[in-house]
Design a protein around this motif. Structure first.
Motif, mmCIF file in Angstrom:
data_model
loop_
_atom_site.group_PDB
_atom_site.id
_atom_site.type_symbol
_atom_site.label_atom_id
_atom_site.label_comp_id
_atom_site.label_asym_id
_atom_site.label_seq_id
_atom_site.Cartn_x
_atom_site.Cartn_y
_atom_site.Cartn_z
ATOM 1 N N ALA A 292 1.084 -0.722 -0.291
ATOM 2 C CA ALA A 292 0.238 -0.341 -0.033
ATOM 3 C C ALA A 292 1.294 1.147 0.104
ATOM 4 C CB ALA A 292 -1.265 0.181 1.108
ATOM 5 N N THR A 293 1.933 1.175 0.148
ATOM 6 C CA THR A 293 2.811 2.246 0.221
ATOM 7 C C THR A 293 3.833 2.849 -0.785
ATOM 8 O OG1 THR A 293 3.061 1.452 2.960
ATOM 9 C CG2 THR A 293 5.192 3.395 1.507
ATOM 10 N N PRO A 294 3.714 3.550 -2.000
ATOM 11 C CA PRO A 294 3.574 4.056 -3.030
ATOM 12 C C PRO A 294 5.484 3.898 -3.617
ATOM 13 C CG PRO A 294 2.634 5.883 -2.146
ATOM 14 C CD PRO A 294 2.937 5.224 -0.975
ATOM 15 N N HIS A 295 5.897 2.894 -3.815
ATOM 16 C CA HIS A 295 7.157 2.516 -4.574
ATOM 17 C C HIS A 295 7.485 2.217 -5.585
ATOM 18 C CE1 HIS A 295 6.372 -0.668 -2.295
ATOM 19 N NE2 HIS A 295 7.234 -0.782 -3.359
ATOM 20 N N ASN A 296 8.451 2.195 -5.721
ATOM 21 C CA ASN A 296 8.700 1.538 -7.000
ATOM 22 C C ASN A 296 10.447 0.907 -7.012
ATOM 23 O OD1 ASN A 296 10.185 1.213 -9.505
ATOM 24 N ND2 ASN A 296 8.671 3.001 -11.074
ATOM 25 N N GLU A 297 9.771 -0.454 -6.340
ATOM 26 C CA GLU A 297 11.438 -1.473 -6.648
ATOM 27 C C GLU A 297 11.816 -1.522 -8.023
ATOM 28 O OE1 GLU A 297 10.483 -5.554 -5.122
ATOM 29 O OE2 GLU A 297 9.136 -4.400 -4.424
ATOM 30 N N GLN A 298 11.698 -1.918 -9.310
ATOM 31 C CA GLN A 298 12.449 -1.745 -10.439
ATOM 32 C C GLN A 298 13.139 -0.500 -10.296
ATOM 33 O OE1 GLN A 298 9.003 -1.991 -10.471
ATOM 34 N NE2 GLN A 298 8.545 -4.751 -10.704
ATOM 35 N N ALA A 299 12.606 0.632 -10.371
ATOM 36 C CA ALA A 299 13.401 1.725 -10.343
ATOM 37 C C ALA A 299 14.446 2.576 -9.520
ATOM 38 C CB ALA A 299 12.539 3.245 -10.472
ATOM 39 N N ALA B 222 7.935 8.927 -6.164
ATOM 40 C CA ALA B 222 6.740 7.658 -5.124
ATOM 41 C C ALA B 222 7.182 8.510 -4.237
ATOM 42 C CB ALA B 222 7.726 6.301 -5.629
ATOM 43 N N ALA B 223 8.222 9.319 -4.153
ATOM 44 C CA ALA B 223 8.346 9.752 -2.585
ATOM 45 C C ALA B 223 7.766 10.437 -1.871
ATOM 46 C CB ALA B 223 10.292 10.121 -3.090
ATOM 47 N N ARG B 224 6.990 11.724 -2.982
ATOM 48 C CA ARG B 224 6.507 12.887 -3.554
ATOM 49 C C ARG B 224 4.608 12.123 -1.977
ATOM 50 N NH1 ARG B 224 7.463 16.015 -8.458
ATOM 51 N NH2 ARG B 224 8.788 17.494 -7.506
ATOM 52 N N TRP C 279 20.506 13.697 -3.855
ATOM 53 C CA TRP C 279 20.155 12.611 -3.810
ATOM 54 C C TRP C 279 19.613 11.839 -2.507
ATOM 55 C CZ3 TRP C 279 18.728 8.683 -7.347
ATOM 56 C CH2 TRP C 279 19.082 8.842 -8.637
ATOM 57 N N PRO C 280 18.861 12.325 -1.790
ATOM 58 C CA PRO C 280 18.333 12.210 -0.003
ATOM 59 C C PRO C 280 17.978 10.722 -0.133
ATOM 60 C CG PRO C 280 16.623 13.316 -1.571
ATOM 61 C CD PRO C 280 18.135 13.439 -2.712
ATOM 62 N N GLU C 281 18.136 10.473 0.870
ATOM 63 C CA GLU C 281 18.038 8.608 1.212
ATOM 64 C C GLU C 281 16.567 8.949 1.001
ATOM 65 O OE1 GLU C 281 20.112 10.075 3.405
ATOM 66 O OE2 GLU C 281 21.952 8.694 2.505
ATOM 67 N N SER C 282 15.579 9.539 1.531
ATOM 68 C CA SER C 282 13.968 9.980 1.084
ATOM 69 C C SER C 282 13.654 9.213 -0.284
ATOM 70 C CB SER C 282 13.597 10.531 1.875
ATOM 71 O OG SER C 282 13.674 11.679 1.343
ATOM 72 N N LEU C 283 14.798 8.874 -1.004
ATOM 73 C CA LEU C 283 14.154 8.973 -2.294
ATOM 74 C C LEU C 283 13.734 7.033 -2.601
ATOM 75 C CD1 LEU C 283 16.239 10.946 -5.002
ATOM 76 C CD2 LEU C 283 13.519 11.752 -4.620
ATOM 77 N N PHE C 284 14.646 6.702 -1.450
ATOM 78 C CA PHE C 284 14.113 5.408 -1.582
ATOM 79 C C PHE C 284 13.517 4.789 -0.328
ATOM 80 C CE2 PHE C 284 17.816 6.568 -3.961
ATOM 81 C CZ PHE C 284 18.236 4.915 -5.113
ATOM 82 N N PHE C 285 11.907 3.959 -0.910
ATOM 83 C CA PHE C 285 12.307 3.966 -0.093
ATOM 84 C C PHE C 285 12.864 1.636 0.601
ATOM 85 C CE2 PHE C 285 8.352 -0.336 0.997
ATOM 86 C CZ PHE C 285 7.833 0.799 1.920
ATOM 87 N N SER C 286 13.654 1.326 0.090
ATOM 88 C CA SER C 286 14.018 0.034 0.605
ATOM 89 C C SER C 286 14.897 0.287 1.882
ATOM 90 C CB SER C 286 14.603 -0.629 -0.247
ATOM 91 O OG SER C 286 15.574 -1.534 0.306
#
Length: 144
Positions: free
Chosen positions: A16-23, A119-121, A43-50
């Motif tokens: 349910a959390t917006p993210h893009n594993e492939q990207a 996705a971060a937005r 490149w803030p770490e917050s761009l990444f969900f993982s």
């Protein structure tokens, strides 16, 4: 009805959390192949969900800032130095990320970064909406 097993249970929090594993994988791969990519954009770490990708990115950035590059070998050494290698899945996981993209193209990275920003937005907006809903349920704040 077949019993639920680990393989067919969906992690709703992640789904349910917006993210893009492939990207995320492609972006980290290109960053590890071409550390100069860290100079092109922020490149803030917050761009990444993982969390493991966040840790790898932070290690790549530290290596780059120290003049050690930011490639696979430098990042693995930095992760070992900080005792974070296990947190990212070990050196085999770093190698998997490194080899995930066939091209270290900075131009291609621009596309993946745009997907990560989007996705971060959405994650940020979701966090604000969730906090507002929780505040409403607690009866906090003014309606006027």
């Amino acid at each position: 009805m077949k019993p639920k097993t680990e393989s067919n249970v969906i992690d709703l929090a992640t789904a349910a959390t917006p993210h893009n594993e492939q990207a995320e994988t492609a972006a980290m791969s290109i960053i590890l192949q071409n550390p100069k990519a860290l100079e092109r954009w922020t490149w803030p770490e917050s761009l990444f969900f993982s969390q493991s990708n966040r840790i790898m990115l932070a290690a790549a950035k530290r290596c780059h800032e120290q003049g050690a590059g930011g490639d696979y070998f430098a990042v693995v050494a930095e992760l070992q130095r900080k005792n974070e290698l296990d947190a990212v899945g070990g050196d085999a996981r770093v190698m998997d990320i490194f080899t995930a993209s066939a091209s270290g193209s900075i131009e291609l990275l621009h596309h993946f970064r745009a997907l990560l920003v989007e996705a971060a937005r959405y994650r940020s907006a979701l966090a604000v909406a969730t906090e507002a809903a929780e505040s409403f349920r607690r009866g906090e704040g003014s309606v006027v």
